[in-house]
Design a protein around this motif. Structure first.
Motif: not given
Length: 783
Positions: A456-462, A468-472, A477-478, A482-490
């Motif tokens: 699983a490869i994720l690219l996050l901004d500053q 970016l989120l690859n298919p793996a 996240f089951t 997870a949506k692009l442009g949003q941070p990971l849910a806490r």
């Protein structure tokens, strides 16, 4: 075979052939002698005979048989490496048996090739011919550095004099200027003072290690563009290689290295640096020729760029005609012409000019083309003066830009400088067009890699938002999307990962660790910051490995526990055997051997059980431990063992009260291992000194002995599991290599650490450091 090329050198090439079969040695010598007069061949029938024949002068190439009387081929090679006339440049070992491990030993002795018999004389001649040609290329480069060009400077940083001497020899053959440094501080000083073109950097150096030096180089704007090649024999783990490359190393080479490969890498990095320096210089020129640069920058098609360059060059310099000749990546040539009149411009074959420009990197002005032998365009040529400038792409000649005028003497040096600036911009534009095409192709490849990567490869901004989120990664996240442009849910089970992300962002350094996922999976995580301020996250599923590790620990714990009872029975009955009746001397010897083996097995089982408990994370019992009393107990316990070996075991204590919060049994085990080792590895009548003292908020327990000591090359590994030092001094001493590893694990469990200082033949000093527990915390625990 080109024997003429081999005989053109001033000094003959000396070849030594050694074989205990006289006919074989003489046959090979006769074949090699046919290579030419520039080759001197010496044959010998044994290693001793060979050393006698070359004792006054060295040899360049050595062919030696492996199995010979009195001295093997490997022993001969080792002796010739220290020969006063210098070690052979090329060494070849001939053997009739491909023995396992022979090639590893040969590689350690830097043998170029292991040749398996039977071998024909023609094959030996081919090997020698190739070696001689390589020697000529090394000592007499075909293209020596032009006097007008800067001699490239390389800084060699290594604390081993032998390594520096070897590298100086190789680099000197290549024509480089060499600067040396023997520690981290000196390396940084010379990088800033000498501004070398490249740094060969060792990692394990005093004062500052290579990784620290590399980080400071990359943080310094004045020297951050200097390429750095890490050259190490100690830090070979893939994670360390990745760490070095992440710090900014341009390459990571492990020892022992292949000389030709290392020199090729050095030349590559220097070419890249030179190209980058040229690009930076060209960027400054773009400010002076903004309009042309802007126009060129708006196009990515090579044909369009060539048309613009020609038109603007002819117009800017007032030429009559212009022509541009560009060599494509496939070595085909693309030619374009442009004229402001009906005059036809004829460009002759410029082979001599082309070669001169390729060597000097300088353009030229031909004031009178009719009387210049370099310009032979024929009688119909109506152009009388010309200016020619090169276009370089990364140190290779991309093409020529030629302008001509009907007036003789029209072009002057100012025209040459201006056209050179335009040609430089043109070369950049053409290179960028090609790079753009290559980048588009690489982007397609990268997209394919990301699409099919198992990790699983994720690219996050500053700001921590997903870019970016690859298919793996999407399947990761089951429980939510997870949506692009949003941070990971806490507060959804990902807090450990988010904490690592925050640490990497704040420190701007790579972070790694393990993360337990909400669905009970376990992931290995690597977080790497990027220049833009964000970070790349790679998660690898290690659930299966964690499960296997847990099963292994449980199996080990159960097995060792079950082994304790039969071992105890064996030890008990061997103690009872002498009491059951009289035994003869042979029987008593057998009983003693059984007792010794049982004790060793019992120690191994106890150690394995200890490690199983540590690996399974069994919580320590926390209680107040008085270190002064504990150390005194240990000394009293081991006094009888020391007295048997007539050793002096003594304790030195300070007046400070030293109380730590820890597991009493574990701490006893650590000290027993340290003192037991000191007694075991110290000869009779030696001395073992224990001391315990306070240093700030820490307690220092030192175990110093006058024993055999530890070789320097073994010191970094003595705390590894199952690692044992092997030399003549400790050859007969029993051990399983687990005692010090247990000490290290126990110290880390107590937030302390263990270190060692030792010198071969002069004893060792082990220092166990433990944090002293404040009285308030002790009171709370005791309550």
């Amino acid at each position: 075979m080109n024997t003429q090329a081999l005989t053109s050198t001033t000094n003959p090439v000396r070849i030594l052939v050694v074989d205990d079969h006289p006919n074989t040695a003489s046959t090979l010598a006769r074949a090699l002698a046919q290579l030419g007069a520039g080759v001197e061949v010496i044959s010998a029938s044994s290693g001793k005979d060979a050393l006698d024949k070359v004792k006054t002068s060295g040899v360049d190439i050595l062919f030696t048989d492996m199995i010979m009387p009195e001295m093997t081929g490997l022993e001969l090679i080792e002796k010739l490496q220290n020969h006063p006339g210098g070690r052979p440049s090329y060494t070849y070992l001939v053997t009739a048996y491909d023995v396992p491990g022979l090639k590893v030993t040969a590689q350690r002795l830097k043998v170029n090739e292991v040749v398996v018999k039977p071998i024909r004389p023609e094959r030996i001649c081919q090997i020698a011919t190739k070696a001689i040609e390589e020697m000529k290329l090394t000592s007499q480069p075909k293209k020596p550095i032009a006097p007008s060009r800067k001699k490239l400077k390389i800084l060699v940083a290594d604390d081993k004099p032998d390594n520096i001497t070897l590298l100086i020899r190789y680099l000197d053959f290549e024509g480089y200027e060499i600067v040396t440094a023997v520690n981290g501080l000196e390396t940084l000083e010379k990088v800033r003072a000498e501004l070398p073109d490249l740094v060969l950097l060792d990692i394990n150096m005093p004062h500052k290690d290579g990784f620290t030096v590399l980080g400071e180089i990359r943080d310094d704007p004045l020297v951050q563009f200097i390429p750095v090649i890490i050259l190490t024999a100690a830090r070979l783990d893939p994670s360390e290689v990745q760490f070095g490359l992440n710090l900014g190393a341009d390459d990571y080479v492990t020892k022992p290295f292949d000389r030709h490969e290392l020199m090729a890498r050095i030349r590559t990095k220097l070419r890249v640096k030179e190209a980058e320096d040229i690009i930076r210089s060209r960027n400054r020129e773009l400010n002076l020729l903004y309009e042309i640069g802007k126009e060129l920058g708006a196009h990515t098609d090579t044909n369009e760029l060539l048309t613009i360059v020609l038109r603007r060059s002819v117009e800017t310099l007032g030429a009559i005609s212009g022509s541009i000749l560009v060599t494509n990546a496939d070595n085909t040539q693309l030619k374009k012409s442009f004229s402001t009149s009906e005059i036809e411009m004829e460009i002759p074959k410029l082979d001599e000019i082309f070669a001169t420009i390729a060597e000097t990197h300088q353009g030229l002005v031909i004031s009178d083309t009719r009387n210049d032998v370099r310009w032979q365009a024929g009688e119909m040529n109506k152009l009388n003066s010309a200016v020619i400038v090169p276009m370089f792409e990364r140190n290779s000649l991309l093409g020529l830009l030629v302008l001509a005028h009907e007036q003789a003497g029209y072009f002057e040096s100012e025209h040459l400088l201006l056209l050179q600036a335009i040609a430089s911009q043109a070369a950049i534009a053409i290179e960028n067009a090609r790079l753009y095409s290559n980048m588009a192709q690489e982007q397609r490849k990268l997209a394919a890699v990301l699409q099919h990567a198992a990790e699983a490869i994720l690219l996050l901004d500053q700001d921590g938002r997903l870019v970016l989120l690859n298919p793996a990664g999407e399947k990761l996240f089951t429980d939510y999307e997870a949506k692009l442009g949003q941070p990971l849910a806490r507060v959804r089970g990902y807090d450990t990962l988010i904490k690592l992300l925050d640490e990497a962002r704040e420190s701007n350094m790579a972070k790694s660790g393990e993360v337990a996922w909400p669905d009970q999976r376990t992931f290995s995580v690597l977080i790497t910051p990027i220049d833009e301020g964000g970070c790349v996250v790679i998660l690898h599923d290690v659930t299966l490995f964690k499960t296997l590790e847990r099963v292994k620990n449980e199996f080990l714990s159960t097995t060792t526990h079950d082994l304790k009872n039969p071992i105890g029975i064996i030890m008990g009955f061997t103690d009872l055997l002498p009491k059951a009746g009289p035994l003869n001397q042979a029987q008593l010897g057998f009983v003693k051997q059984i007792q010794s083996a049982s004790e060793n097995m019992n120690e191994l089982v106890q150690n394995l059980l200890q490690f199983a408990k540590i690996d399974m994370g069994i919580e320590l019992k926390r209680e107040s431990v008085d270190l002064n009393n504990l150390v005194k107990e240990i000394v009293d316990e081991f006094q009888p063992q020391a007295q048997i070996k007539r050793q002096k075991l003594q304790l030195t204590q300070g007046k400070d009260e030293l109380v730590v919060l820890g597991d009493l049994l574990q701490l006893k085990q650590a000290l027993r291992n340290l003192v037991g080792n000191a007694i075991k590895f110290t000869p009779e009548t030696g001395a073992i000194d224990l001391s315990v003292e306070k240093s700030l908020a820490e307690a220092l327990i030192c175990v110093k002995d006058s024993g055999y000591g530890i070789p320097a090359e073994d010191l970094p590994f003595v705390f590894d599991r199952f690692y044992r030092v092997y030399n003549e001094s400790v050859k007969g001493i029993e051990g399983n290599g687990l005692g010090l590893a247990i000490v290290k694990s126990i110290s880390e469990q107590h937030n302390g650490h263990i270190r060692v200082e030792s010198e071969l033949g002069k004893g060792s000093l082990f220092t166990l450091t433990l944090p002293i527990t404040p009285n308030k915390l002790l009171s709370a625990v005791n309550v």
